[in-house]
Design an enzyme around this catalytic site. Structure first.
Site, PDB file in Angstrom:
ATOM      1  N   ASP A 155      39.273  43.791  26.477  1.00 17.21           N
ATOM      2  CA  ASP A 155      40.477  43.047  26.118  1.00 17.21           C
ATOM      3  C   ASP A 155      40.765  43.267  24.636  1.00 17.21           C
ATOM      4  OD1 ASP A 155      41.967  40.290  27.502  1.00 17.21           O
ATOM      5  OD2 ASP A 155      42.235  40.687  25.358  1.00 17.21           O
ATOM      6  N   ASN A 171      44.048  34.673  36.139  1.00 16.45           N
ATOM      7  CA  ASN A 171      45.147  33.750  35.908  1.00 16.45           C
ATOM      8  C   ASN A 171      46.321  34.125  36.808  1.00 16.45           C
ATOM      9  OD1 ASN A 171      43.696  32.433  33.855  1.00 16.45           O
ATOM     10  ND2 ASN A 171      44.359  33.931  32.334  1.00 16.45           N
ATOM     11  N   GLN A 182      49.092  33.267  33.160  1.00 14.87           N
ATOM     12  CA  GLN A 182      49.190  34.727  33.279  1.00 14.87           C
ATOM     13  C   GLN A 182      50.299  35.252  32.363  1.00 14.87           C
ATOM     14  OE1 GLN A 182      49.992  36.139  37.279  1.00 14.87           O
ATOM     15  NE2 GLN A 182      49.378  38.244  36.767  1.00 14.87           N
ATOM     16  N   HIS A 199      44.490  41.107  37.242  1.00 10.17           N
ATOM     17  CA  HIS A 199      43.332  41.442  36.418  1.00 10.17           C
ATOM     18  C   HIS A 199      42.325  40.301  36.464  1.00 10.17           C
ATOM     19  CE1 HIS A 199      46.447  39.597  33.886  1.00 10.17           C
ATOM     20  NE2 HIS A 199      45.467  39.046  33.181  1.00 10.17           N
ATOM     21  N   HIS A 224      39.334  38.676  34.202  1.00 10.65           N
ATOM     22  CA  HIS A 224      38.663  38.619  32.896  1.00 10.65           C
ATOM     23  C   HIS A 224      37.166  38.440  33.161  1.00 10.65           C
ATOM     24  CE1 HIS A 224      42.383  37.556  30.478  1.00 10.65           C
ATOM     25  NE2 HIS A 224      42.788  37.166  31.670  1.00 10.65           N
TER      26      HIS A 224
HETATM   27  P1  5GP Z   1      46.478  37.024  31.087  1.00 13.96           P
HETATM   28  O1  5GP Z   1      46.938  36.092  30.015  1.00 13.96           O
HETATM   29  O2  5GP Z   1      47.658  37.678  31.775  1.00 13.96           O
HETATM   30  O3  5GP Z   1      45.509  36.427  32.062  1.00 13.96           O
HETATM   31  O4  5GP Z   1      45.630  38.133  30.355  1.00 13.96           O
HETATM   32  C1  5GP Z   1      46.175  39.250  29.743  1.00 13.96           C
HETATM   33  C2  5GP Z   1      45.147  39.795  28.791  1.00 13.96           C
HETATM   34  O5  5GP Z   1      45.536  41.099  28.422  1.00 13.96           O
HETATM   35  C3  5GP Z   1      44.989  38.986  27.503  1.00 13.96           C
HETATM   36  O6  5GP Z   1      43.657  38.520  27.400  1.00 13.96           O
HETATM   37  C4  5GP Z   1      45.357  39.972  26.414  1.00 13.96           C
HETATM   38  O7  5GP Z   1      44.571  39.835  25.249  1.00 13.96           O
HETATM   39  C5  5GP Z   1      45.153  41.315  27.085  1.00 13.96           C
HETATM   40  N1  5GP Z   1      46.000  42.369  26.561  1.00 13.96           N
HETATM   41  C6  5GP Z   1      47.320  42.305  26.257  1.00 13.96           C
HETATM   42  N2  5GP Z   1      47.789  43.474  25.819  1.00 13.96           N
HETATM   43  C7  5GP Z   1      46.738  44.329  25.850  1.00 13.96           C
HETATM   44  C8  5GP Z   1      46.600  45.710  25.505  1.00 13.96           C
HETATM   45  O8  5GP Z   1      47.535  46.396  25.091  1.00 13.96           O
HETATM   46  N3  5GP Z   1      45.359  46.249  25.663  1.00 13.96           N
HETATM   47  C9  5GP Z   1      44.292  45.521  26.121  1.00 13.96           C
HETATM   48  N4  5GP Z   1      43.129  46.150  26.235  1.00 13.96           N
HETATM   49  N5  5GP Z   1      44.395  44.213  26.456  1.00 13.96           N
HETATM   50  C10 5GP Z   1      45.595  43.639  26.321  1.00 13.96           C
END
Ligand code: 5GP
Length: 114
Positions: free
Chosen positions: A30, A87, A94, A100, A102
């Site tokens: 992440d 999420n 999300q 995805h 985590h």
């Molecule tokens: P969500 O909030 O949708 O459950 O998680 C999305 C995750 O993607 C977040 O933890 C965020 O830090 C990660 N993320 C967002 N943009 C990027 C990116 O460009 N590269 C990587 N490796 N992670 C990302």
């Protein structure tokens, strides 16, 4: 499904620190880690979330969870324990609409989540 930053990582357009990949899924760090080890496991198939997964995706979902466990071993966080989170939608927090998981570890997690 519309293009997301994760589909760009899958296509190689956007770089990522990839830890594992096979024909069904990839795992990468992440960009904003919330724990000493914070890895995202995503299917190559563009499913938005588990809400959007169907019966035909059951094996793929199981595979992704297996990859989470393998990555945790690889990261050296399995023995002490870790957390796997997915999420879903607005209330779930999300922000990227490509399924995805985590994988978080390397510190003691709190419960309940905020
Ligand atoms: P969500 O909030 O949708 O459950 O998680 C999305 C995750 O993607 C977040 O933890 C965020 O830090 C990660 N993320 C967002 N943009 C990027 C990116 O460009 N590269 C990587 N490796 N992670 C990302």
């Amino acid at each position: 499904m519309t293009e997301t930053i994760f589909s760009k990582i899958l296509s190689g357009e956007t770089p990522a620190d990839i830890l594992f990949e096979d024909e069904l899924a990839i795992a990468f760090r992440d960009i904003t880690p919330q724990a000493p080890s914070h890895v995202l496991v995503i299917p190559r198939s563009p499913i938005q979330s588990i809400k959007h997964a169907g019966e035909e995706d059951c094996a793929l979902l199981g595979h992704c969870l297996r990859v989470c466990a393998k990555v945790a071993e690889q990261e050296g966080i399995a023995e002490d324990g870790y957390r796997v989170v997915t999420n879903i939608g607005d209330h779930g927090g999300q922000t990227i609409f490509h399924l995805h998981f985590h994988v978080l570890g390397g510190r003691k997690m709190t419960w309940p989540p905020g």
